[in-house]
Design an enzyme around this catalytic site. Structure first.
Site, mmCIF file in Angstrom:
data_model
loop_
_atom_site.group_PDB
_atom_site.id
_atom_site.type_symbol
_atom_site.label_atom_id
_atom_site.label_comp_id
_atom_site.label_asym_id
_atom_site.label_seq_id
_atom_site.Cartn_x
_atom_site.Cartn_y
_atom_site.Cartn_z
ATOM 1 N N CYS A 1 0.863 -1.179 0.000
ATOM 2 C CA CYS A 1 0.000 0.000 0.000
ATOM 3 C C CYS A 1 0.903 1.234 0.000
ATOM 4 C CB CYS A 1 -0.990 -0.006 1.159
ATOM 5 S SG CYS A 1 -0.288 0.211 2.813
ATOM 6 N N ARG B 1 -3.319 -0.863 5.410
ATOM 7 C CA ARG B 1 -3.823 -1.961 4.586
ATOM 8 C C ARG B 1 -2.829 -3.101 4.405
ATOM 9 N NH1 ARG B 1 -5.397 1.547 -0.468
ATOM 10 N NH2 ARG B 1 -3.554 2.651 0.279
ATOM 11 N N ASP C 1 -8.290 2.988 1.341
ATOM 12 C CA ASP C 1 -7.430 3.480 2.421
ATOM 13 C C ASP C 1 -8.305 3.989 3.567
ATOM 14 O OD1 ASP C 1 -5.515 4.584 4.064
ATOM 15 O OD2 ASP C 1 -4.544 5.735 2.479
#
Length: 164
Positions: free
Chosen positions: A3, A9, A126
């Protein structure tokens, strides 16, 4: 697992996949790691909100530390799974031109099984600037994607093991 900053994440995905691989008896066969496309948080633990949500479901992210994607990652790993289109594009930008290396770049959501509640999701969003529900949603989606990924890996490992 990749990420942007490697604090929400991708560490969640790393922790979930490690757990599911252990349950499937594949933990000693498959290496899992996570990284960010940016160096914003290098050396930092995962976001406390990610850790808290993961802890409630039995995943421990506390020992992970953020790092940036390295050039050797493209050679060392068989898959580099981006959480979204932007991070996939950054991986593609930084990946050597070798077609075999470029085929390793995919999105984690490609592995969400078709019968899962989040089938068809294109990205893992996100949650950083949102509330607790965003972190719960990310974990739901990552769990489903990792279920599909474990099945994929089980098939790959099985086909490699049966080759002459």
């Amino acid at each position: 697992m990749v990420c942007m900053g490697n604090i929400c994440r991708s560490p969640t995905a790393e922790g979930v996949l490690r757990h599911k691989l252990a349950q499937a008896g594949l933990a000693d066969v498959i290496d899992v790691d996570s990284a960010g496309t940016h160096a914003y948080h290098v050396g930092s633990p995962p976001d406390e909100r990610s850790q808290q949500v993961a802890r409630k479901r039995g995943y421990d992210l506390s020992r992970q530390r953020a790092r940036k994607v390295r050039s050797q990652d493209f050679q060392e790993f068989d898959l580099l799974l981006a959480m979204d289109w932007d991070n996939l594009a950054l991986l593609q930008e930084n990946c050597p031109a070798d077609p075999a290396l470029r085929r390793k770049l995919r999105r984690l959501t490609e592995f969400v099984p078709p019968a899962s509640p989040h089938a068809g999701a294109e990205v893992v969003p996100d949650p950083y600037y949102g509330g607790p529900a965003g972190f719960e949603f990310v974990l739901d989606l990552v769990e489903q994607a990792c279920d599909g990924l474990v099945e994929h890996l089980r098939q790959v490992v099985g086909s490699v093991a049966t080759r002459p």
